[in-house]
Design an enzyme around this catalytic site. Structure first.
Site, PDB file in Angstrom:
ATOM      1  N   HIS A  17       0.837  -1.205   0.000  1.00 39.99           N
ATOM      2  CA  HIS A  17       0.000   0.000   0.000  1.00 39.99           C
ATOM      3  C   HIS A  17       0.870   1.252   0.000  1.00 39.99           C
ATOM      4  O   HIS A  17       0.597   2.212  -0.735  1.00 39.99           O
ATOM      5  CB  HIS A  17      -0.918   0.025   1.238  1.00 39.99           C
ATOM      6  CG  HIS A  17      -1.933  -1.068   1.282  1.00 39.99           C
ATOM      7  ND1 HIS A  17      -2.094  -1.869   2.387  1.00 39.99           N
ATOM      8  CD2 HIS A  17      -2.844  -1.477   0.378  1.00 39.99           C
ATOM      9  CE1 HIS A  17      -3.072  -2.741   2.151  1.00 39.99           C
ATOM     10  NE2 HIS A  17      -3.538  -2.527   0.938  1.00 39.99           N
ATOM     11  N   LYS A  41     -17.092  -6.797   5.432  1.00 42.97           N
ATOM     12  CA  LYS A  41     -15.758  -7.235   5.844  1.00 42.97           C
ATOM     13  C   LYS A  41     -15.600  -7.130   7.353  1.00 42.97           C
ATOM     14  O   LYS A  41     -15.900  -6.102   7.942  1.00 42.97           O
ATOM     15  CB  LYS A  41     -14.671  -6.368   5.189  1.00 42.97           C
ATOM     16  CG  LYS A  41     -14.376  -6.698   3.757  1.00 42.97           C
ATOM     17  CD  LYS A  41     -13.135  -5.956   3.297  1.00 42.97           C
ATOM     18  CE  LYS A  41     -12.755  -6.344   1.890  1.00 42.97           C
ATOM     19  NZ  LYS A  41     -11.546  -5.639   1.449  1.00 42.97           N
ATOM     20  N   ARG A  90      -1.467  -6.165  -8.429  1.00 37.26           N
ATOM     21  CA  ARG A  90      -0.415  -7.143  -8.160  1.00 37.26           C
ATOM     22  C   ARG A  90      -0.455  -8.275  -9.174  1.00 37.26           C
ATOM     23  O   ARG A  90       0.565  -8.788  -9.577  1.00 37.26           O
ATOM     24  CB  ARG A  90      -0.587  -7.740  -6.757  1.00 37.26           C
ATOM     25  CG  ARG A  90      -0.382  -6.761  -5.631  1.00 37.26           C
ATOM     26  CD  ARG A  90      -0.806  -7.362  -4.316  1.00 37.26           C
ATOM     27  NE  ARG A  90      -2.225  -7.701  -4.398  1.00 37.26           N
ATOM     28  CZ  ARG A  90      -2.869  -8.507  -3.591  1.00 37.26           C
ATOM     29  NH1 ARG A  90      -2.244  -9.092  -2.615  1.00 37.26           N
ATOM     30  NH2 ARG A  90      -4.165  -8.735  -3.747  1.00 37.26           N
ATOM     31  N   SER A 128      -3.096  -7.977   2.541  1.00 37.04           N
ATOM     32  CA  SER A 128      -3.505  -7.810   3.935  1.00 37.04           C
ATOM     33  C   SER A 128      -4.028  -9.123   4.505  1.00 37.04           C
ATOM     34  O   SER A 128      -3.822  -9.423   5.685  1.00 37.04           O
ATOM     35  CB  SER A 128      -4.566  -6.721   4.053  1.00 37.04           C
ATOM     36  OG  SER A 128      -4.001  -5.465   3.779  1.00 37.04           O
TER      37      SER A 128
END
Length: 156
Positions: A17, A41, A90, A128
């Site tokens: 990040h 979440k 990514r 994460s």
């Protein structure tokens, strides 16, 4: 002024990040890191802690603002005058997911442009989710987090 919104839950905020924000600073006058509250979440770290970590990471960078938000990202862009949404990629899976969101956002507000930047190769395997798993099971998570985050990592 070119303002980009970098939205996410940042649970926790990783070196990946950090890399995306730093790349964003090369493209935009200001980057607003928006820590989202996503009802679907379950986060490991509370909102206040996540915001504190990110603020500490950029305490010497006045072009980075840290805030919280809930609701639609595209609506929050209008609230903070952001005309860009900054996202990191990514993997090809990230691209497919982000492309779908970008297309819907473009339908909702064509004046806000999604901008994708590639993460450094060394961060492609780190998410994460992986970091949270390391934390939960006593693995060495420190290499993947900025020093401001590793100082006081305590799960909620």
């Amino acid at each position: 002024m070119r303002i980009a919104l970098f939205p996410g839950t940042f649970d926790p905020f990783t070196n990946g990040h950090l890399d995306i924000v730093e790349k964003g600073l090369g493209l935009f006058d200001e980057v607003v890191v928006a820590v989202g509250e996503n009802a679907s979440k379950k986060t490991m770290f509370d909102l206040e802690t996540r915001m504190k970590w990110i603020s500490k990471c950029f305490e010497n960078e006045p072009r980075v603002k840290v805030t919280q938000y809930s609701g639609l990202t595209i609506q929050f862009c209008n609230e903070v005058n952001a005309t860009f949404i900054l996202r990191g990629l990514r993997t090809i899976g990230d691209f497919e997911y982000e492309k779908q969101i970008a297309m819907v956002n473009a339908d909702l507000d064509p004046s806000v442009q999604s901008v994708f930047v590639l993460s450094e190769q060394k961060y492609t395997a780190v998410s994460s989710t992986v970091i949270r798993d390391l934390i939960l099971h006593g693995g060495n998570y420190a290499p993947y987090l900025p020093k401001a985050v590793t100082i006081d990592v305590k799960p909620v």
